[in-house]
Design a protein around this motif. Structure first.
Motif, PDB file in Angstrom:
ATOM      1  N   HIS A 160       0.844  -1.203   0.000  1.00  0.00           N
ATOM      2  CA  HIS A 160       0.000   0.000   0.000  1.00  0.00           C
ATOM      3  C   HIS A 160       0.876   1.248   0.000  1.00  0.00           C
ATOM      4  CE1 HIS A 160       1.077  -0.565   4.262  1.00  0.00           C
ATOM      5  NE2 HIS A 160       1.031   0.757   4.321  1.00  0.00           N
TER       6      HIS A 160
ATOM      7  N   ASP B 233       1.069   5.084   1.836  1.00  0.00           N
ATOM      8  CA  ASP B 233       0.596   5.715   3.075  1.00  0.00           C
ATOM      9  C   ASP B 233      -0.095   7.043   2.802  1.00  0.00           C
ATOM     10  OD1 ASP B 233       1.582   3.730   4.695  1.00  0.00           O
ATOM     11  OD2 ASP B 233       2.955   5.017   5.811  1.00  0.00           O
TER      12      ASP B 233
ATOM     13  N   ARG C 160       8.803   8.473   2.790  1.00  0.00           N
ATOM     14  CA  ARG C 160       8.916   8.084   4.190  1.00  0.00           C
ATOM     15  C   ARG C 160      10.296   7.490   4.413  1.00  0.00           C
ATOM     16  NH1 ARG C 160       7.265   2.774   5.239  1.00  0.00           N
ATOM     17  NH2 ARG C 160       5.872   3.218   6.976  1.00  0.00           N
TER      18      ARG C 160
ATOM     19  N   HIS D  39       4.600  -0.230   0.029  1.00  0.00           N
ATOM     20  CA  HIS D  39       5.282  -1.030   1.045  1.00  0.00           C
ATOM     21  C   HIS D  39       4.256  -1.880   1.786  1.00  0.00           C
ATOM     22  CE1 HIS D  39       3.954   2.541   3.242  1.00  0.00           C
ATOM     23  NE2 HIS D  39       3.861   1.744   4.297  1.00  0.00           N
TER      24      HIS D  39
END
Ligand SMILES: C[N+](C)(C)CCCC[C@H](N)C(=O)O
Ligand SMILES: O=C(O)CCC(=O)C(=O)O
Ligand SMILES: [Fe+2]
Length: 427
Positions: A222, A224, A235, A395
């Motif tokens: 997915h 984030d 991230r 991720h």
């Protein structure tokens, strides 16, 4: 078809009936041009370009129209006659000269025009990238940056950012396994984007927040913060060593700042918990090649993502709207993927027949994303910080047992690209 119409309109460039009767032509050495009724056609180094006359007046780089110190326009665009045409024109080796009815002269460098024309943009990628499967990524043997050099040497940062831009993931190793060091490496790349999860986060399976990330469960691939109007750009995450304190910890207590001062490290022995990464742009590209209609649906249908948290300490309600695939309309290049089946909200923005076709398209994308050969699995270890482009690479994680604690943060995309550009990278 509902979508194709919009699509064609967006891609159309030449106005109908544009070729007027009294066209003026001229030729420089490597360049020729014609002033047609309502646009100019310019051929330069094999590229045929079309320029609108208001555009040509508006982009004038003369001292009175453009401030080269601030790189800002001085000219008031609203004062240009919308049916303006140059009264005189000529080219030499490198420049095009246009004289406007009020006598103002605009000089364009031909290479500037080629670079800044629609036709020039259309044939070049905004962001050069290497689409990868796990084999492609592994064979490339992309080296990790090392903490010391990364922190002190701009060339090392540039190489790192180049990898991040090309692949959507990049690693820094030998980083002290602390929240502070993770913060320090992150700030070298960009500004930290504070969210409702805090500025730096330090999370474990403590159910402290209303989200599956705070459990030991597996998480499918997915992106984030799909529920933000602008999802976080990137991230940075590191696996922290379990600390002495962690072993005596009680739910939620680590979030109190004083506990982050504990550096007494013990290695945690648990099973599972590997990190999964998948190149979302590679999957989107495969969808485009196989079934362009599916790609178009995914890039046209607005989808809502939502984060609703109703805990006594944390109350949040976020809604983000946008297609799964965001593409630049002029070259069809994907620049952002939002894919989070957990956080995807109710679909109610398109009629049922489009919904039906959207599910087919979503299934196709999911199939590509789930191909085993596209999965890159890594075991994060203390000292290794992974940066993930959250607009591109999905991720996930394996379920796990035992104590597992990650720390990290989100980064702003603008500032990450700003750092890259300031080092001379195309971004
Ligand atoms: C990284 N951290 C644990 C702070 C947040 C996790 C966010 C989880 C959310 N479902 C999402 O996908 O955006
Ligand atoms: O636990 C992990 O490895 C990642 C969990 C997750 O998806 C997240 O924090 O965004
Ligand atoms: Fe996540």
């Amino acid at each position: 078809m509902w979508f194709t119409r919009t699509f064609n309109r967006l891609r159309g460039c030449v106005r109908p009936g544009a070729r007027g009767s009294h066209a003026e032509s001229a030729r420089g050495s490597s360049c020729s041009y014609q002033l047609l009724h309502d646009f100019m056609e310019l051929k330069y180094e094999g590229l045929v370009m079309h320029f609108d006359y208001v555009w040509l007046r508006d982009h004038c780089r003369s001292a009175s129209c453009f401030n080269t110190k601030t790189n800002q326009r001085n000219l008031d665009t609203a004062s240009i006659e919308l049916n303006i045409r140059p009264s005189k024109s000529k080219v030499d080796e490198q420049h095009l000269y246009l004289t406007w009815p009020d006598g103002h002269v605009t000089r364009y460098s031909l290479s500037w025009l080629a670079q800044n024309s629609y036709e020039g943009q259309k044939r070049s990628a905004v962001q050069p990238r290497i689409l990868w499967s796990s084999n492609i990524y592994s064979s490339a043997q992309v080296p990790s940056a090392r903490w010391e050099k990364f922190m002190s040497c701009d060339e090392e940062l540039k190489i790192f950012l180049n990898h991040l831009l090309l692949y959507g993931i990049a690693f820094v190793e030998d980083v002290p396994a602390t929240l502070e060091a993770t913060e320090t490496v992150s700030q070298r790349v960009s500004l930290i984007r504070e969210t409702m999860y805090g500025r730096m986060w330090n999370f474990t399976s403590d159910f402290s927040r209303g989200d599956t990330a705070y459990t030991k469960l597996a998480l499918d691939r997915h992106t984030d913060t799909s529920y933000f109007q602008e999802p976080c750009g990137a991230r940075a995450v590191e696996n922290r060593l379990a600390t002495h304190f962690d072993l005596t910890w009680s739910p939620g207590s680590w979030s109190s700042p004083k506990f982050q001062l504990v550096f007494h490290c013990l290695r945690h022995e648990g099973t599972g918990g590997r990190t999964l990464m998948v190149d979302g742009f590679h999957a989107a590209d495969r969808v485009l090649r196989q079934t362009p209609e599916n790609f178009e649906l995914l890039s046209r249908v607005p989808i809502k993502h939502e984060y609703i948290e109703k805990l006594s300490e944390h109350q949040n309600h976020m809604i983000g709207v946008g297609p799964v695939l965001n593409v630049y309309p002029w070259n069809n290049e994907v620049y952002m993927i939002r894919y989070n089946n957990y956080d995807r909200s109710v679909i109610n923005t398109v009629p049922h027949d489009v919904v039906q076709r959207w599910y087919t398209a979503h299934r196709h994308l999911t199939t590509e994303l789930r191909r085993a050969e596209n999965e890159l699995w890594v075991k994060l270890k203390p000292g290794k910080v992974v940066f993930i482009d959250n607009w591109r690479v999905l991720h996930g994680r394996e379920s796990f047992t035992g104590l597992r604690q990650l720390c990290g943060c989100y980064l702003t995309r603008d500032d990450m690209l700003n750092t890259a550009r300031s080092l001379g990278l195309q971004a």
